[in-house]
Design an enzyme around this catalytic site. Structure first.
Site, PDB file in Angstrom:
ATOM      1  N   CYS A 170      44.645 -33.160  76.008  1.00  0.00           N
ATOM      2  CA  CYS A 170      45.454 -33.988  75.627  1.00  0.00           C
ATOM      3  C   CYS A 170      46.288 -34.341  76.452  1.00  0.00           C
ATOM      4  O   CYS A 170      46.160 -34.537  77.251  1.00  0.00           O
ATOM      5  CB  CYS A 170      44.755 -35.226  74.392  1.00  0.00           C
ATOM      6  SG  CYS A 170      45.277 -36.747  74.099  1.00  0.00           S
ATOM      7  N   ARG A 229      43.565 -48.428  75.976  1.00  0.00           N
ATOM      8  CA  ARG A 229      43.207 -46.887  75.567  1.00  0.00           C
ATOM      9  C   ARG A 229      42.118 -46.976  75.720  1.00  0.00           C
ATOM     10  O   ARG A 229      40.795 -47.831  74.762  1.00  0.00           O
ATOM     11  CB  ARG A 229      44.119 -47.451  74.185  1.00  0.00           C
ATOM     12  CG  ARG A 229      43.561 -45.886  73.519  1.00  0.00           C
ATOM     13  CD  ARG A 229      44.474 -46.021  72.110  1.00  0.00           C
ATOM     14  NE  ARG A 229      45.152 -44.391  71.495  1.00  0.00           N
ATOM     15  CZ  ARG A 229      46.589 -44.133  72.307  1.00  0.00           C
ATOM     16  NH1 ARG A 229      46.649 -44.707  72.741  1.00  0.00           N
ATOM     17  NH2 ARG A 229      46.716 -43.047  72.196  1.00  0.00           N
ATOM     18  N   HIS A 252      38.792 -34.743  72.000  1.00  0.00           N
ATOM     19  CA  HIS A 252      38.932 -33.961  70.515  1.00  0.00           C
ATOM     20  C   HIS A 252      37.678 -33.841  69.669  1.00  0.00           C
ATOM     21  O   HIS A 252      36.654 -33.515  70.596  1.00  0.00           O
ATOM     22  CB  HIS A 252      39.937 -34.547  69.305  1.00  0.00           C
ATOM     23  CG  HIS A 252      41.670 -35.355  70.490  1.00  0.00           C
ATOM     24  ND1 HIS A 252      42.391 -33.911  70.747  1.00  0.00           N
ATOM     25  CD2 HIS A 252      41.616 -36.415  70.794  1.00  0.00           C
ATOM     26  CE1 HIS A 252      43.377 -34.724  71.251  1.00  0.00           C
ATOM     27  NE2 HIS A 252      43.082 -36.617  71.115  1.00  0.00           N
TER      28      HIS A 252
END
EC number: 6.3.5.13
Length: 241
Positions: free
Chosen positions: A100, A134, A198
């Protein structure tokens, strides 16, 4: 322990880089998985935490960098420029995993949501910028260039969009989710692997963890029989499909 023992006299050092800045999403779990999967095979391994303000050694075998917000990314780049052990380690073929924030700060530059562009570390041929929305949710992607077997699975939560240059290759091709840009996910350049995923990403993708271990040890490793991991992966693939 599960799997076929693989004895090693030397200790593989796993640098957990700036977990106090880039530890928002539990990505320290990637270092734990690497250490455990080596220990179960008889490979000596240890995690070396490196916090903000501490020098970064250039002697570790694997470097793990996690996710964080904009301010943390800027501080992380400042720290890593002042303590360039990671950069020196890359020139010595160390293995690096950037998650990330990692994919953004390892590139040539990253533009934050405030439209301010910051220089990256120049470790991979890429640029990153803030997207219009997002990206949140499960991701499924097919590994690129036969890098490893099995679908890549993970959870993304980022606004960044990353464009790869010709020297970087994608880690995978997106089937579900956004990844870098809705088409490809992550980046591979030399022994540097980056991803937006993640989960953490290595517990969910043991084949990727083993690839990093093989690069670091120079030895092919046998699969580990871990039914709980197999079941978890199957459940996450079903949830995302």
């Amino acid at each position: 322990m599960p799997g076929l023992p693989l004895m090693s006299e030397s200790t593989i050092q796993i640098a957990l880089v700036l977990p106090d800045l880039l530890g928002t999403y539990g990505d320290f779990g990637n270092a734990v998985v690497l250490e455990k999967r080596m220990t179960w095979r008889g490979i000596k391994a240890e995690i070396v935490p490196i916090n903000y303000g501490q020098p970064v050694p250039d002697s570790c075998d694997i470097y793990v960098v996690g996710g964080g917000e904009d301010t943390a990314q800027t501080l992380a780049v400042k720290h890593l420029r002042e303590h360039p052990g990671l950069q020196r380690a890359v020139t010595k073929n160390a293995v690096v995993l950037g998650v990330c924030a990692g994919i953004q700060i390892f590139g040539e530059s990253f533009t934050r949501a405030d439209n301010v562009t910051h220089p990256g570390m120049g470790l991979i041929d890429s640029t990153s910028h803030a997207g219009g929305s997002r990206a949140i949710g499960e991701v499924l992607a097919e590994p690129a260039n036969g890098l490893f077997e099995g679908v890549l699975t993970g959870f993304e939560n980022h606004q960044g969009r990353t464009v790869l240059g010709p020297s970087a290759q994608p880690l995978a091709h997106v089937k579900v989710g956004t990844g870098n840009d809705g088409s490809v996910e992550g980046a591979v350049q030399g022994r540097i692997v980056c991803t937006y995923l993640h989960g953490p990403v290595l517990p969910r993708n043991p084949q990727l963890a083993d690839l990093l271990i093989e690069w670091a040890t120079g030895t092919k490793v046998a699969p580990l029989d871990l039914p709980a991991v197999t079941a978890m992966r199957a459940e996450r693939v079903r949830a995302a499909s």
